[in-house]
Motif scaffolding. Structure first.
Motif, PDB file in Angstrom:
ATOM      1  N   MET A  99      53.606  57.336  85.402  1.00  0.00           N
ATOM      2  CA  MET A  99      52.250  57.357  84.893  1.00  0.00           C
ATOM      3  C   MET A  99      51.770  55.916  84.711  1.00  0.00           C
ATOM      4  N   ASP A 100      50.596  55.565  85.263  1.00  0.00           N
ATOM      5  CA  ASP A 100      50.101  54.197  85.125  1.00  0.00           C
ATOM      6  C   ASP A 100      49.415  54.014  83.772  1.00  0.00           C
ATOM      7  N   GLN A 101      49.107  52.767  83.461  1.00  0.00           N
ATOM      8  CA  GLN A 101      48.562  52.447  82.148  1.00  0.00           C
ATOM      9  C   GLN A 101      47.208  53.121  81.921  1.00  0.00           C
ATOM     10  N   PHE A 102      46.347  53.180  82.949  1.00  0.00           N
ATOM     11  CA  PHE A 102      45.046  53.819  82.799  1.00  0.00           C
ATOM     12  C   PHE A 102      45.203  55.295  82.460  1.00  0.00           C
ATOM     13  N   THR A 103      46.112  55.962  83.125  1.00  0.00           N
ATOM     14  CA  THR A 103      46.371  57.379  82.849  1.00  0.00           C
ATOM     15  C   THR A 103      46.910  57.549  81.429  1.00  0.00           C
ATOM     16  N   ASP A 104      47.730  56.610  80.973  1.00  0.00           N
ATOM     17  CA  ASP A 104      48.223  56.656  79.595  1.00  0.00           C
ATOM     18  C   ASP A 104      47.070  56.591  78.607  1.00  0.00           C
ATOM     19  N   TYR A 105      46.104  55.699  78.871  1.00  0.00           N
ATOM     20  CA  TYR A 105      44.951  55.569  77.977  1.00  0.00           C
ATOM     21  C   TYR A 105      44.097  56.838  77.981  1.00  0.00           C
ATOM     22  N   GLU A 106      43.938  57.446  79.139  1.00  0.00           N
ATOM     23  CA  GLU A 106      43.191  58.710  79.205  1.00  0.00           C
ATOM     24  C   GLU A 106      43.868  59.758  78.329  1.00  0.00           C
ATOM     25  N   GLN A 107      45.186  59.857  78.436  1.00  0.00           N
ATOM     26  CA  GLN A 107      45.926  60.831  77.637  1.00  0.00           C
ATOM     27  C   GLN A 107      45.825  60.515  76.152  1.00  0.00           C
ATOM     28  N   GLN A 108      45.901  59.241  75.798  1.00  0.00           N
ATOM     29  CA  GLN A 108      45.761  58.859  74.397  1.00  0.00           C
ATOM     30  C   GLN A 108      44.378  59.216  73.868  1.00  0.00           C
ATOM     31  N   LEU A 109      43.354  59.048  74.703  1.00  0.00           N
ATOM     32  CA  LEU A 109      41.995  59.414  74.316  1.00  0.00           C
ATOM     33  C   LEU A 109      41.913  60.905  74.015  1.00  0.00           C
ATOM     34  N   ARG A 110      42.466  61.707  74.896  1.00  0.00           N
ATOM     35  CA  ARG A 110      42.451  63.158  74.699  1.00  0.00           C
ATOM     36  C   ARG A 110      43.216  63.555  73.436  1.00  0.00           C
ATOM     37  N   GLU A 111      44.361  62.952  73.240  1.00  0.00           N
ATOM     38  CA  GLU A 111      45.171  63.264  72.063  1.00  0.00           C
ATOM     39  C   GLU A 111      44.488  62.819  70.779  1.00  0.00           C
ATOM     40  N   ARG A 112      43.791  61.685  70.828  1.00  0.00           N
ATOM     41  CA  ARG A 112      43.098  61.173  69.642  1.00  0.00           C
ATOM     42  C   ARG A 112      41.963  62.112  69.244  1.00  0.00           C
ATOM     43  N   ILE A 113      41.202  62.578  70.217  1.00  0.00           N
ATOM     44  CA  ILE A 113      40.123  63.521  69.929  1.00  0.00           C
ATOM     45  C   ILE A 113      40.701  64.794  69.317  1.00  0.00           C
ATOM     46  N   THR A 114      41.777  65.293  69.891  1.00  0.00           N
ATOM     47  CA  THR A 114      42.404  66.505  69.356  1.00  0.00           C
ATOM     48  C   THR A 114      42.916  66.279  67.945  1.00  0.00           C
ATOM     49  N   GLN A 115      43.581  65.162  67.715  1.00  0.00           N
ATOM     50  CA  GLN A 115      44.116  64.850  66.386  1.00  0.00           C
ATOM     51  C   GLN A 115      42.999  64.829  65.344  1.00  0.00           C
ATOM     52  N   LEU A 116      41.931  64.117  65.637  1.00  0.00           N
ATOM     53  CA  LEU A 116      40.832  64.007  64.677  1.00  0.00           C
ATOM     54  C   LEU A 116      40.120  65.343  64.477  1.00  0.00           C
ATOM     55  N   ARG A 117      39.986  66.109  65.537  1.00  0.00           N
ATOM     56  CA  ARG A 117      39.345  67.429  65.448  1.00  0.00           C
ATOM     57  C   ARG A 117      40.171  68.368  64.567  1.00  0.00           C
ATOM     58  N   VAL A 118      41.484  68.361  64.755  1.00  0.00           N
ATOM     59  CA  VAL A 118      42.367  69.207  63.955  1.00  0.00           C
ATOM     60  C   VAL A 118      42.334  68.776  62.485  1.00  0.00           C
ATOM     61  N   GLU A 119      42.356  67.447  62.246  1.00  0.00           N
ATOM     62  CA  GLU A 119      42.279  66.955  60.870  1.00  0.00           C
ATOM     63  C   GLU A 119      40.982  67.385  60.197  1.00  0.00           C
TER      64      GLU A 119
ATOM     65  N   GLU B  65      28.694  59.194  75.576  1.00  0.00           N
ATOM     66  CA  GLU B  65      29.196  60.401  74.920  1.00  0.00           C
ATOM     67  C   GLU B  65      30.430  60.117  74.079  1.00  0.00           C
ATOM     68  N   LEU B  66      31.274  59.185  74.518  1.00  0.00           N
ATOM     69  CA  LEU B  66      32.430  58.808  73.711  1.00  0.00           C
ATOM     70  C   LEU B  66      31.970  58.204  72.386  1.00  0.00           C
ATOM     71  N   MET B  67      30.918  57.391  72.414  1.00  0.00           N
ATOM     72  CA  MET B  67      30.384  56.822  71.178  1.00  0.00           C
ATOM     73  C   MET B  67      29.841  57.938  70.274  1.00  0.00           C
ATOM     74  N   ASN B  68      29.242  58.965  70.860  1.00  0.00           N
ATOM     75  CA  ASN B  68      28.785  60.113  70.065  1.00  0.00           C
ATOM     76  C   ASN B  68      29.956  60.845  69.430  1.00  0.00           C
ATOM     77  N   ILE B  69      31.050  60.980  70.174  1.00  0.00           N
ATOM     78  CA  ILE B  69      32.251  61.633  69.634  1.00  0.00           C
ATOM     79  C   ILE B  69      32.812  60.814  68.481  1.00  0.00           C
ATOM     80  N   ILE B  70      32.894  59.508  68.667  1.00  0.00           N
ATOM     81  CA  ILE B  70      33.407  58.626  67.608  1.00  0.00           C
ATOM     82  C   ILE B  70      32.505  58.720  66.376  1.00  0.00           C
ATOM     83  N   ARG B  71      31.205  58.715  66.571  1.00  0.00           N
ATOM     84  CA  ARG B  71      30.243  58.849  65.468  1.00  0.00           C
ATOM     85  C   ARG B  71      30.404  60.211  64.781  1.00  0.00           C
ATOM     86  N   TYR B  72      30.699  61.238  65.549  1.00  0.00           N
ATOM     87  CA  TYR B  72      30.927  62.576  65.000  1.00  0.00           C
ATOM     88  C   TYR B  72      32.035  62.546  63.945  1.00  0.00           C
ATOM     89  N   PHE B  73      33.047  61.716  64.186  1.00  0.00           N
ATOM     90  CA  PHE B  73      34.164  61.603  63.253  1.00  0.00           C
ATOM     91  C   PHE B  73      33.917  60.558  62.163  1.00  0.00           C
TER      92      PHE B  73
END
Length: 106
Positions: free
Chosen positions: A1-21, A54-62
């Motif tokens: 897995m390349d670094q860009f793909t790692d960041y994409e996965q971290q982004l997805r996991e971060r959104i899920t983590q914050l949504r669950v919290e 849209e990412l900024m909107n998601i961040i603002r949502y949290f």
């Protein structure tokens, strides 16, 4: 897995983590962002990525700053990242002690 793909996965996991919290479903969050009910699911499942706007909107949502949202991206459990996390949690008095220690070792 390349670094860009790692960041994409971290982004997805971060959104899920914050949504669950926040105890909100993907469907509800999508609707509250003014999107279709499957919007967040498409991001977290790997089908899509949000635009920067849209990412900024998601961040603002949290109710976060982009800095807080991305704080641990790319961080590995190495000495430097572990120390950074510990230093970030210190109060001003303890930060001054760290500064004095760093001045001493330089």
């Amino acid at each position: 897995m390349d670094q860009f793909t790692d960041y994409e996965q971290q982004l997805r996991e971060r959104i899920t983590q914050l949504r669950v919290e926040r105890n909100v479903s993907e469907h509800r969050m999508s609707l509250e962002l003014g999107k279709s009910g499957s919007y967040i699911r498409s991001i977290t499942s790997g089908m899509a990525l949000p635009s920067v706007h849209e990412l900024m909107n998601i961040i603002r949502y949290f109710d976060m700053t982009p800095e807080a949202f991305f704080q641990d991206f790319g961080a590995q459990d190495n000495t430097r990242s572990l120390l950074c996390r510990r230093i970030a949690a210190l109060d001003d008095a303890d930060l001054e002690k760290v500064r004095l220690f760093l001045d001493w070792i330089e």
